[in-house]
Motif scaffolding. Structure first.
Motif, PDB file in Angstrom:
ATOM      1  N   PHE A 259     -10.534   5.024  -4.183  1.00  0.00           N
ATOM      2  CA  PHE A 259      -9.430   4.921  -3.952  1.00  0.00           C
ATOM      3  C   PHE A 259      -9.232   4.584  -2.253  1.00  0.00           C
ATOM      4  O   PHE A 259     -10.373   4.468  -1.706  1.00  0.00           O
ATOM      5  CB  PHE A 259      -8.365   5.902  -4.143  1.00  0.00           C
ATOM      6  CG  PHE A 259      -8.598   7.284  -3.494  1.00  0.00           C
ATOM      7  CD1 PHE A 259      -7.834   7.592  -2.747  1.00  0.00           C
ATOM      8  CD2 PHE A 259      -9.733   8.081  -4.249  1.00  0.00           C
ATOM      9  CE1 PHE A 259      -8.034   9.104  -2.189  1.00  0.00           C
ATOM     10  CE2 PHE A 259      -9.920   9.039  -3.510  1.00  0.00           C
ATOM     11  CZ  PHE A 259      -9.114   9.818  -2.649  1.00  0.00           C
TER      12      PHE A 259
ATOM     13  N   ARG B 274      -5.573   0.597  -2.740  1.00  0.00           N
ATOM     14  CA  ARG B 274      -4.574   0.549  -1.834  1.00  0.00           C
ATOM     15  C   ARG B 274      -3.674   1.715  -1.765  1.00  0.00           C
ATOM     16  O   ARG B 274      -2.438   1.840  -1.170  1.00  0.00           O
ATOM     17  CB  ARG B 274      -3.550  -0.743  -2.000  1.00  0.00           C
ATOM     18  CG  ARG B 274      -4.343  -2.111  -1.826  1.00  0.00           C
ATOM     19  CD  ARG B 274      -4.741  -2.531  -0.423  1.00  0.00           C
ATOM     20  NE  ARG B 274      -3.491  -2.736   0.264  1.00  0.00           N
ATOM     21  CZ  ARG B 274      -3.482  -3.124   1.720  1.00  0.00           C
ATOM     22  NH1 ARG B 274      -4.597  -2.809   2.489  1.00  0.00           N
ATOM     23  NH2 ARG B 274      -2.418  -3.326   2.125  1.00  0.00           N
ATOM     24  N   ILE B 275      -3.997   2.670  -2.314  1.00  0.00           N
ATOM     25  CA  ILE B 275      -3.359   4.097  -2.460  1.00  0.00           C
ATOM     26  C   ILE B 275      -4.149   5.250  -1.497  1.00  0.00           C
ATOM     27  O   ILE B 275      -5.248   5.264  -1.798  1.00  0.00           O
ATOM     28  CB  ILE B 275      -3.142   4.438  -3.868  1.00  0.00           C
ATOM     29  CG1 ILE B 275      -2.254   3.364  -4.517  1.00  0.00           C
ATOM     30  CG2 ILE B 275      -2.192   5.774  -4.065  1.00  0.00           C
ATOM     31  CD1 ILE B 275      -2.164   3.684  -6.018  1.00  0.00           C
TER      32      ILE B 275
ATOM     33  N   GLU C  29       2.105   4.986  -8.976  1.00  0.00           N
ATOM     34  CA  GLU C  29       1.844   3.725  -8.134  1.00  0.00           C
ATOM     35  C   GLU C  29       1.188   2.646  -8.610  1.00  0.00           C
ATOM     36  O   GLU C  29       1.418   1.562  -8.387  1.00  0.00           O
ATOM     37  CB  GLU C  29       1.090   4.470  -6.800  1.00  0.00           C
ATOM     38  CG  GLU C  29       2.015   5.125  -5.821  1.00  0.00           C
ATOM     39  CD  GLU C  29       3.439   4.412  -5.522  1.00  0.00           C
ATOM     40  OE1 GLU C  29       3.276   3.652  -4.974  1.00  0.00           O
ATOM     41  OE2 GLU C  29       4.610   4.819  -5.819  1.00  0.00           O
TER      42      GLU C  29
ATOM     43  N   ALA D  25       0.907  -1.320  -0.078  1.00  0.00           N
ATOM     44  CA  ALA D  25      -0.031  -0.003  -0.101  1.00  0.00           C
ATOM     45  C   ALA D  25       0.846   1.221  -0.084  1.00  0.00           C
ATOM     46  O   ALA D  25       1.767   1.108   0.344  1.00  0.00           O
ATOM     47  CB  ALA D  25      -0.886  -0.004   1.369  1.00  0.00           C
ATOM     48  N   THR D  26       0.262   2.487  -0.412  1.00  0.00           N
ATOM     49  CA  THR D  26       0.928   3.652  -0.536  1.00  0.00           C
ATOM     50  C   THR D  26       0.289   4.780  -0.005  1.00  0.00           C
ATOM     51  O   THR D  26      -1.029   4.757  -0.138  1.00  0.00           O
ATOM     52  CB  THR D  26       1.476   3.918  -1.888  1.00  0.00           C
ATOM     53  OG1 THR D  26       2.354   2.675  -2.214  1.00  0.00           O
ATOM     54  CG2 THR D  26       2.269   5.405  -2.138  1.00  0.00           C
TER      55      THR D  26
ATOM     56  N   ILE E  68      -0.282   9.264  -8.162  1.00  0.00           N
ATOM     57  CA  ILE E  68      -1.262   8.132  -8.103  1.00  0.00           C
ATOM     58  C   ILE E  68      -1.059   7.254  -9.033  1.00  0.00           C
ATOM     59  O   ILE E  68      -0.921   5.902  -9.005  1.00  0.00           O
ATOM     60  CB  ILE E  68      -2.596   8.453  -7.980  1.00  0.00           C
ATOM     61  CG1 ILE E  68      -2.791   9.410  -6.619  1.00  0.00           C
ATOM     62  CG2 ILE E  68      -3.730   7.454  -7.845  1.00  0.00           C
ATOM     63  CD1 ILE E  68      -4.009  10.152  -6.367  1.00  0.00           C
TER      64      ILE E  68
ATOM     65  N   ILE F  92       0.802  -1.308  -7.408  1.00  0.00           N
ATOM     66  CA  ILE F  92      -0.026  -1.028  -6.286  1.00  0.00           C
ATOM     67  C   ILE F  92      -1.383  -0.794  -6.672  1.00  0.00           C
ATOM     68  O   ILE F  92      -1.792   0.476  -7.290  1.00  0.00           O
ATOM     69  CB  ILE F  92       0.364   0.050  -5.361  1.00  0.00           C
ATOM     70  CG1 ILE F  92       1.913  -0.321  -4.873  1.00  0.00           C
ATOM     71  CG2 ILE F  92      -0.416   0.203  -4.130  1.00  0.00           C
ATOM     72  CD1 ILE F  92       1.815  -1.421  -4.170  1.00  0.00           C
TER      73      ILE F  92
END
Length: 225
Positions: free
Chosen positions: A137, A113-114, A104, A23-24, A101, A109
């Protein structure tokens, strides 16, 4: 309205996940700052599976500071909630965040999971982006911030995903720069469309504190387990 054009940004400061990256969080700093300080704060959290991306704003003129150049996501024209806003600059900054975004997602990802977030001016960009991304998101962390372009809020918040978007909002009730009443107004506005919204206040000014960071960590680990 000042100069909304931006120069090339420095590369974001990256805080790697402690274990496998699943995740980020992309977190934007406030006016005149850089990503380094917030990166240090997230590094201290020792997040197990969450990578933190802390980008650096471009250097540009800020009307409120007598036109001086400094790191800024968009121009700040005045401090009044009903004053003019740098709409073009806010949208440009939001597009920068949307590109991060997308980067990622391209790295593997999933969008769900952002998470995006920010402090003060950076939080305003995060909130605007959350309302306009157009697809679901993971959520938002908004610290010492406000909802920009609030007069357009009803037009911005028509997407179905927004009602289920987790949002954590933290603010110091002694804040002299972004007054606490702005935070309350932002919270009230968000709650008209968002079901999963948490608003916490702290005995501090325009800054963060250990308790707020603990609450942010809890929110991150709960939302992105």
């Amino acid at each position: 309205m000042g100069n909304s054009s931006s120069q090339a940004m420095n590369s974001p400061v990256i805080v790697a996940a402690q274990a496998r990256h699943t995740a980020t969080l992309i977190f934007l700093h406030g006016l005149g700052d850089t990503g380094h300080g917030w990166a240090d704060g997230f590094r201290m959290m020792k997040l197990n599976n969450i990578k933190c991306v802390c980008p650096n704003a471009p250097i540009q003129h800020v009307t409120l500071n007598a036109g001086m150049k400094m790191p800024s996501w968009f121009d700040i024209i005045g401090l009044g909630p009903d004053g003019p806003e740098d709409e073009a600059g806010i949208k440009t900054a939001s597009n920068i965040l949307k590109t991060l975004i997308e980067d990622e997602v391209k790295s593997g990802i999933p969008l769900n999971r952002i998470m995006v977030g920010g402090f003060s001016q950076g939080g305003a960009v995060a909130l605007y982006t959350a309302m306009t991304l157009g697809k679901p998101f993971a959520g938002v962390v908004g610290l010492s911030t406000w909802m920009p372009l609030h007069k357009q809020f009803k037009e911005l918040t028509t997407a179905d995903y927004i009602k289920d978007l987790p949002i954590f909002q933290g603010h110091g009730y002694e804040d002299p720069l972004v007054p606490f009443r702005w935070a309350e107004a932002t919270s009230k506005l968000l709650k008209t469309v968002v079901k999963n919204h948490s608003f916490q206040s702290y005995p501090m000014g325009h800054s963060s504190c250990p308790q707020e960071m603990m609450d942010v960590k809890e929110f991150l680990e709960k939302t992105l387990p």
